[in-house]
Structures are given as structure tokens and as C-alpha cells.
Design an enzyme around this catalytic site. Structure first.
Site, PDB file in Angstrom:
ATOM      1  N   ASP A  81       0.834  -1.200   0.000  1.00  0.00           N
ATOM      2  CA  ASP A  81       0.000   0.000   0.000  1.00  0.00           C
ATOM      3  C   ASP A  81       0.869   1.251   0.000  1.00  0.00           C
ATOM      4  O   ASP A  81       1.981   1.253   0.539  1.00  0.00           O
ATOM      5  CB  ASP A  81      -0.917   0.019   1.220  1.00  0.00           C
ATOM      6  CG  ASP A  81      -1.993  -1.049   1.150  1.00  0.00           C
ATOM      7  OD1 ASP A  81      -2.257  -1.560   0.040  1.00  0.00           O
ATOM      8  OD2 ASP A  81      -2.574  -1.372   2.205  1.00  0.00           O
ATOM      9  N   ALA A  82       0.360   2.319  -0.574  1.00  0.00           N
ATOM     10  CA  ALA A  82       1.123   3.566  -0.683  1.00  0.00           C
ATOM     11  C   ALA A  82       1.692   4.044   0.657  1.00  0.00           C
ATOM     12  O   ALA A  82       2.862   4.424   0.718  1.00  0.00           O
ATOM     13  CB  ALA A  82       0.275   4.658  -1.329  1.00  0.00           C
TER      14      ALA A  82
END
Length: 133
Positions: A81-82
Site C-alpha cells: 500500500d502507498a
């Protein structure tokens, strides 16, 4: 070691203008440290859409035919995930991409996450008293 940053990155976020830190690198794959705050795939800008993986590509003269057919651009074989930083597997050959993605899909290898928390958690609906031991 760090992979160099290709030119013409003025319009990208600063996290995509820095070279990737390389933890492991061979002819078929690499392991890099994905910085927090950047997507691996999909949304633009992302690592996959940037040219940062190109710095991992082997020069033609250095390619060992036994490593498999080199990809035109190295690819991440999984996502983080970012907001998450951590180790990211990058395939440099088609054979490595298939093998690594298959390994993750069949769970013969896996990702492990560790969270680092600073401070004190507030009590919530789950009855937590804020202690993180």
C-alpha cells in the site's frame, strides 16, 4: 547500493526523484526498499509508471542466457500500500516474474508486516487501555 535516478523527473513527487535503495540484486531479480507515500502500481504517479526500475535493468553484455528472457522493464511482483514502506520484489526476467508471482499466489512464500508505533494509543471501542505491550 542505490539505483541511479533517470533524468527528467521534475514533475514527479520528491519520493520518486530519489534513487531506490537496493538490498539484493542479481540477473533475474532485485529487492528494493519501497519508500512510504508512493504507490507501487496503478495510480499515477507510481513506482511502476516511473523509470526507477529501469536502473535495475542489466546491461545487454551482462545478461546470462540461463537467467531467462529479460523483461523490457523490470516489474514489481507484488504490491505494498502507498502509506507502507518496506521490501519489494522486482523481477527482471519473465521466468523470475512467473516464479515469484506463483510463489506468492500459492503461499509457498509470503510477505510479513511489522508495525512500528510511537506514542500512546487512545482507548477505543475495542476496550484498549492504550498500552502497546
Amino acid at each position: 547500493a542505490a539505483a541511479s535516478v533517470p533524468a527528467a523527473f521534475d514533475d514527479l513527487p520528491s519520493v520518486l526523484r530519489r534513487p531506490l535503495q537496493v538490498v539484493y540484486n542479481d540477473a533475474a531479480m532485485a529487492v528494493v526498499i519501497k519508500p512510504q507515500g508512493v504507490s507501487v502500481m496503478g495510480a499515477r504517479p507510481s513506482l511502476s509508471r516511473s523509470d526507477l526500475f529501469m536502473a535495475l535493468k542489466e546491461p545487454r553484455a551482462a545478461i546470462d542466457p540461463s537467467s531467462g528472457t529479460p523483461l523490457s522493464k523490470p516489474v514489481a511482483v507484488h504490491r505494498l500500500d502507498a502509506p507502507t514502506g518496506g521490501l519489494l520484489l522486482v523481477a527482471k526476467t519473465k521466468a523470475a516474474e512467473i516464479e515469484l508471482k506463483g510463489c506468492l499466489a500459492t503461499r509457498s512464500c509470503h510477505k510479513r508486516y511489522r508495525a512500528i508505533v510511537f506514542g500512546r494509543l487512545g482507548g477505543g471501542a475495542n476496550g484498549s487501555d492504550g498500552n502497546t505491550s
